[in-house]
Design a protein around this motif. Structure first.
Motif, PDB file in Angstrom:
ATOM      1  N   UNK A 345      21.373 -33.004  40.376  1.00 33.68           N
ATOM      2  CA  UNK A 345      21.444 -34.221  41.182  1.00 33.68           C
ATOM      3  C   UNK A 345      21.372 -35.457  40.289  1.00 33.68           C
ATOM      4  N   UNK A 346      22.109 -36.475  40.672  1.00 32.01           N
ATOM      5  CA  UNK A 346      22.064 -37.747  39.957  1.00 32.01           C
ATOM      6  C   UNK A 346      20.687 -38.388  40.139  1.00 32.01           C
ATOM      7  N   UNK A 347      20.175 -38.977  39.061  1.00 37.80           N
ATOM      8  CA  UNK A 347      18.906 -39.721  39.042  1.00 37.80           C
ATOM      9  C   UNK A 347      17.660 -38.839  39.109  1.00 37.80           C
ATOM     10  N   UNK A 348      17.799 -37.537  39.162  1.00 39.79           N
ATOM     11  CA  UNK A 348      16.611 -36.679  39.077  1.00 39.79           C
ATOM     12  C   UNK A 348      16.240 -36.510  37.607  1.00 39.79           C
ATOM     13  N   UNK A 349      14.961 -36.592  37.283  1.00 39.00           N
ATOM     14  CA  UNK A 349      14.529 -36.517  35.895  1.00 39.00           C
ATOM     15  C   UNK A 349      14.433 -35.071  35.414  1.00 39.00           C
ATOM     16  N   UNK A 350      14.939 -34.846  34.194  1.00 37.75           N
ATOM     17  CA  UNK A 350      14.858 -33.554  33.521  1.00 37.75           C
ATOM     18  C   UNK A 350      14.350 -33.782  32.101  1.00 37.75           C
ATOM     19  N   UNK A 351      13.959 -32.702  31.442  1.00 37.94           N
ATOM     20  CA  UNK A 351      13.710 -32.756  30.006  1.00 37.94           C
ATOM     21  C   UNK A 351      15.041 -32.483  29.315  1.00 37.94           C
ATOM     22  N   UNK A 352      15.448 -33.373  28.442  1.00 38.64           N
ATOM     23  CA  UNK A 352      16.712 -33.228  27.710  1.00 38.64           C
ATOM     24  C   UNK A 352      16.364 -32.943  26.250  1.00 38.64           C
ATOM     25  N   UNK A 358      12.927 -33.524  22.054  1.00 40.33           N
ATOM     26  CA  UNK A 358      12.832 -33.413  23.508  1.00 40.33           C
ATOM     27  C   UNK A 358      12.408 -34.748  24.096  1.00 40.33           C
ATOM     28  N   UNK A 359      13.106 -35.189  25.128  1.00 40.81           N
ATOM     29  CA  UNK A 359      12.780 -36.446  25.786  1.00 40.81           C
ATOM     30  C   UNK A 359      13.087 -36.319  27.269  1.00 40.81           C
ATOM     31  N   UNK A 360      12.621 -37.272  28.041  1.00 42.16           N
ATOM     32  CA  UNK A 360      12.893 -37.280  29.482  1.00 42.16           C
ATOM     33  C   UNK A 360      14.176 -38.063  29.721  1.00 42.16           C
ATOM     34  N   UNK A 361      15.020 -37.547  30.607  1.00 44.45           N
ATOM     35  CA  UNK A 361      16.269 -38.228  30.902  1.00 44.45           C
ATOM     36  C   UNK A 361      16.821 -37.817  32.246  1.00 44.45           C
ATOM     37  N   UNK A 362      17.910 -38.449  32.633  1.00 43.89           N
ATOM     38  CA  UNK A 362      18.543 -38.137  33.909  1.00 43.89           C
ATOM     39  C   UNK A 362      20.036 -38.396  33.826  1.00 43.89           C
ATOM     40  N   UNK A 363      20.757 -37.788  34.760  1.00 41.95           N
ATOM     41  CA  UNK A 363      22.182 -38.053  34.902  1.00 41.95           C
ATOM     42  C   UNK A 363      22.338 -39.280  35.793  1.00 41.95           C
ATOM     43  N   UNK A 364      22.978 -40.307  35.272  1.00 40.44           N
ATOM     44  CA  UNK A 364      23.147 -41.540  36.056  1.00 40.44           C
ATOM     45  C   UNK A 364      24.494 -41.561  36.773  1.00 40.44           C
ATOM     46  N   UNK A 365      25.416 -40.706  36.346  1.00 34.97           N
ATOM     47  CA  UNK A 365      26.722 -40.637  37.018  1.00 34.97           C
ATOM     48  C   UNK A 365      27.411 -39.323  36.659  1.00 34.97           C
TER      49      UNK A 365
END
Length: 470
Positions: A345-352, A358-365
């Motif tokens: 899902x867009x805007x849900x936070x994952x560990x990338x 390792x950092x926290x990130x999300x798909x913005x589009x």
């Protein structure tokens, strides 16, 4: 008796030294269901005398229960080890097998053909240098053939061998082989695969697998095993030095080393390095390995670097040469293979996790979703299990990376669910959002100039406004 067999019988240490110095190739077998992937690997192991006697005895026993062929010995059982695989006669999980010739060592990944196991196939292909794509001579190029070819191209595999299998079932007909070869070449023009080779085989009978087939005198090329021995993969490596720091080794006050596996390039004692993201520079004092200190190290080696200066380097940082820096950004565009039952899902936070960072990130589009059967790109708001799409990511801190097509070691990443800690996706970075945008604009501008020149050449009486309306 071959030279290796002679060494094995008379000089075991000499045999081990010779074996250790061979180069390594990882390859994957893929294709449609029932194209004979597991049988092919079984034939490679069987004909190259790489099966132990007790394993042979066990397979002969299991062949009486699970045999999917008319032969007394089912070669596919050498690879398909799961109970469900044997009952159904299909491959479900990725199976790895190892063998060697006098020239090279091999790791084989046998991957499933079913669409529902696309994530398994992508996992097996992610570390491979070459792909063997099997095509059933009776059925020709299928939807699954296109799917697996596209995934191999997406994952950066530069060498593909098209093994047209079950030639015995079509009477070793040359015209059947030529038709399949022509059909695949037409399709492959859409893919980013530099080296495509073809070989007609029968994995069941052993034709053109290890030994040249007497049933196909019209085929002038080498059997499959000889092709695997001769493909040059050393030129595929990236020469830019990249070392992701996995661990800071501090056993006492007199030693501070930075441990990791070299993703690409070579490093020597005395070379100037730069630590990212801090930008601090120093020189290599020592290169420490399990077997002792060495003067130089290269791609694939696990090493510990000590430096002449005390600079702050932490786990997740990247050590490079100052004049060979990768991209550093808090955003990037990537192709993602989604591997979880729950949709992306867009805007849900994952560990990338990019390399060792390792950092926290999300798909913005989600830019587009690719139908792997037709390679058609469509709009999407989420990615379901086994789907592939182009996504824009934003992460909490700067990460260092290269474009995946330039360096697979530093351009790949995984997506981890923050609650379950399970790996839910794998990605291939294409570049920072800004860099990809500029590249697309440059490509469009070049196309526009070429198109306008072509129109004016054939329609010189048209005005500029007429060309613009097209």
């Amino acid at each position: 008796m071959s030279n290796e067999q002679n060494l094995l019988a008379t000089d075991i240490e000499g045999y081990l030294r010779a074996h250790e110095n061979k180069d390594m190739m990882r390859f994957i077998t893929c294709g449609s269901v029932d194209d004979g992937k597991s049988t092919l690997i079984g034939r490679l192991l069987y004909d190259s005398k790489m099966i132990f006697e007790d394993h042979m005895a066990a397979i002969e026993k299991d062949s009486k229960k699970f045999n999917t062929t008319d032969e007394s010995f089912d070669l596919a059982l050498l690879v398909d080890g799961l109970q469900s695989e044997r009952e159904q006669g299909i491959t479900i999980d990725v199976a790895y097998r190892y063998f060697a010739t006098e020239k090279r060592k091999f790791i084989i990944a046998d991957t499933p053909g079913h669409e529902q196991y696309t994530r398994n196939m992508a996992t097996g292909a992610s570390t491979c240098d070459l792909a063997i794509i099997l095509i059933d001579a009776r059925h020709g190029v299928q939807v699954q053939t296109r799917r697996h070819s596209y995934i191999c191209s997406l994952l950066g595999i530069k060498h593909v061998v098209i093994a047209v299998n079950k030639m015995d079932a079509v009477g070793y007909d040359q015209e059947v082989y030529k038709k399949i070869k022509s059909d695949y070449r037409e399709f492959a023009e859409q893919l980013n695969i530099a080296d495509v080779r073809f070989v007609p085989i029968s994995a069941l009978k052993g034709d053109n697998v290890v030994n040249q087939s007497a049933n196909m005198p019209w085929y002038p090329g080498s059997p499959l095993m000889r092709l695997l021995d001769s493909v040059q993969i050393n030129s595929d490596t990236n020469e830019k030095f990249r070392l992701g720091v996995q661990y800071v080794n501090r056993p006492n006050l007199n030693f501070r080393g930075f441990a990791g596996t070299i993703a690409s390039g070579e490093i020597r004692v005395g070379d100037t390095i730069e630590a990212l993201p801090s930008g601090k520079q120093s020189k290599v004092k020592e290169i420490v390995t399990f077997d002792g200190n060495i003067e130089s190290a290269f791609e694939g080696m696990a090493i510990t670097l000590t430096l002449e200066d005390e600079i702050d380097i932490s786990r997740g940082d990247m050590i490079v040469r100052p004049h060979e820096k990768p991209e550093s950004s808090k955003n990037f565009v990537a192709d993602v293979v989604w591997m979880d039952e729950n949709a992306l899902h867009v805007d849900r936070e994952y560990i990338v996790k990019v390399g060792t960072n390792s950092t926290v990130g999300s798909v913005v589009a989600i830019n587009s979703k690719t139908d792997v059967n037709t390679m058609e790109q469509t709009a999407a708001t989420q990615l379901e299990l086994n789907e592939i799409g182009s996504c824009n990511f934003e992460v909490a801190e700067h990460v260092q990376f290269d474009a995946y097509n330039e360096n697979r070691g530093t351009g790949a990443f995984i997506i981890i669910d923050r609650l379950s800690n399970a790996t839910v996706g794998a990605g291939m970075i294409r570049g920072s959002i800004e860099a990809v945008k500029q590249e697309q604009e440059h490509a469009y501008s070049a196309f526009e100039v070429e198109f306008n020149a072509l129109v004016r050449k054939h329609f010189p009486h048209w005005e500029a406004k007429d060309v613009t309306k097209l």
